[in-house]
Design a protein around this motif. Structure first.
Motif, mmCIF file in Angstrom:
data_model
loop_
_atom_site.group_PDB
_atom_site.id
_atom_site.type_symbol
_atom_site.label_atom_id
_atom_site.label_comp_id
_atom_site.label_asym_id
_atom_site.label_seq_id
_atom_site.Cartn_x
_atom_site.Cartn_y
_atom_site.Cartn_z
ATOM 1 N N UNK A 151 1.171 -9.258 -6.070
ATOM 2 C CA UNK A 151 2.176 -9.873 -5.195
ATOM 3 C C UNK A 151 3.220 -8.837 -4.777
ATOM 4 N N UNK A 152 3.651 -8.007 -5.730
ATOM 5 C CA UNK A 152 4.627 -6.959 -5.415
ATOM 6 C C UNK A 152 4.064 -5.976 -4.392
ATOM 7 N N UNK A 153 2.800 -5.589 -4.579
ATOM 8 C CA UNK A 153 2.177 -4.655 -3.638
ATOM 9 C C UNK A 153 2.123 -5.237 -2.233
ATOM 10 N N UNK A 154 1.824 -6.538 -2.136
ATOM 11 C CA UNK A 154 1.786 -7.192 -0.823
ATOM 12 C C UNK A 154 3.170 -7.221 -0.191
ATOM 13 N N UNK A 155 4.195 -7.495 -0.979
ATOM 14 C CA UNK A 155 5.549 -7.567 -0.438
ATOM 15 C C UNK A 155 6.090 -6.197 -0.038
ATOM 16 N N UNK A 156 5.569 -5.144 -0.643
ATOM 17 C CA UNK A 156 6.002 -3.793 -0.288
ATOM 18 C C UNK A 156 5.247 -3.232 0.912
ATOM 19 N N UNK A 157 4.132 -3.874 1.289
ATOM 20 C CA UNK A 157 3.291 -3.364 2.371
ATOM 21 C C UNK A 157 3.672 -4.001 3.702
#
Length: 354
Positions: A151-157
């Motif tokens: 989820x964090x990776x998606x929000x940072x992308x």
């Protein structure tokens, strides 16, 4: 909130000023897992600035209040306030009203995040340097478990956050909106504070009024926060349903505030609706399948670029965020239209009874 009629008395930081009247506001609701690290990270800066830390609790039942009281016993600058309305917008308004005559600036701190020790001082330095009435910061999502890391990776992308300026890198600049951090008390009060009718997107709505009133919003690159996102896809979906609904409410109140990326997201719910007809013609599902496949591919590409196979499923998290936002937006459109129709019918009935 009661607001003054003009912004003539607003406080401006000059290069020679040393702001001493600062309050740090921390809205909480069931933040027992995070509140102590947050308070401890804020205390050194609060000491140096002579600032108070106001924890405004919305009725926590997980021990948050007890932990805050324990921390306040060893650091008296911590003040605990009760927020009967529970919402973050109401919490900030309540604290601003309480400290309005005691502080020229306030710093909004969300408990679900981590902050550098010099966070508050850097924000004030940025306000002094730029002359901005609001200094916003960039957010970098951080996850611990497998799902939260994706989820964090998606929000940072970019494919997950849609190019939101405070979610991506770059130099400091004046912006239309950013993640709220430092704000001039007089500017906040002049425009009336947060709209407490907004459970979500209250920051973007306030930024619309700040800019219309002539205030400037600076997005700093000098500091930032680490944000801890939801740790399940269900919680993430509910969060973004509310984000979408909040964005519609902002657009309704401020016509013309929607950006191009919002229109792209708005199209997803109709695409999902179209796929229902795939039982009649399979081609109806093609747009939905192509969008979901693109999310998966972009997630895999990010994992490869980062050399992090554990975030290979971040495309699924991005898909949940995007589709939930779209459904939340259209759900609010429907509710608003239905309420408007009911009001019109009620008014017509009343006219007929006269």
């Amino acid at each position: 909130m009661t607001a003054p009629d003009t912004k003539d008395n607003r406080t401006t930081l000059s290069s020679d000023d040393k702001p001493s009247r600062v309050v740090i506001i921390v809205p909480t609701l069931n933040e027992a897992a995070h509140i102590i690290p947050v308070l401890r990270s804020l205390e050194p800066g609060a000491r140096r600035l002579g600032a108070q830390i106001a924890v405004v609790d919305g009725g926590s039942d997980d021990g948050t209040v007890e932990l805050v009281r324990q921390q306040a016993a060893r650091f008296p600058a911590i003040v605990l306030l009760h927020n009967p309305k529970r919402l973050q917008a109401a919490a900030i308004n309540l604290a601003a009203k309480h400290f309005r005559d005691q502080a020229d600036w306030f710093i909004r701190v969300d408990a679900h995040a981590a902050y550098p020790e010099d966070y508050c001082e850097v924000l004030l330095d940025e306000a002094r340097r730029t002359g901005a009435e609001s200094v916003t910061v960039k957010m970098t999502a951080k996850g611990q478990g497998l799902i939260q890391r994706n989820i964090a990776a998606a929000q940072n992308a970019v494919f997950g956050n849609g190019g939101s300026v405070h979610r991506n890198g770059g130099e400091g600049r004046f912006v239309d909106h950013g993640h709220h951090a430092l704000m001039q008390m007089s500017a906040f009060c002049t425009v009336g504070g947060y709209d407490e009718g907004f459970s979500h997107n209250e920051d973007a709505e306030l930024d619309q009024r700040l800019r219309k009133a002539g205030y400037r919003i600076w997005l700093t690159a000098a500091t930032g926060i680490a944000y801890f996102p939801r740790d399940t896809l269900g919680k993430l979906s509910r969060q973004y349903l509310n984000f979408g609904a909040g964005r519609f409410a902002t657009a309704l109140k401020h016509p013309g505030s929607l950006e191009r990326r919002h229109f792209v997201l708005m199209g997803l719910a109709p695409v999902a609706g179209l796929s229902v007809f795939s039982v009649i013609t399979p081609q109806a599902a093609i747009p939905l399948v192509m969008w979901f496949a693109l999310c998966l591919v972009l997630g895999l590409v990010k994992a490869l670029r980062c050399r992090a196979p554990d975030i290979a499923f971040c495309g699924i998290a991005a898909a949940v965020m995007q589709m939930s936002w779209s459904f939340g937006f259209w759900r609010e459109v429907w509710r608003s239209s239905w309420c408007g129709l009911r009001a019109a019918l009620a008014n017509r009935w009343l006219q007929e009874q006269k």
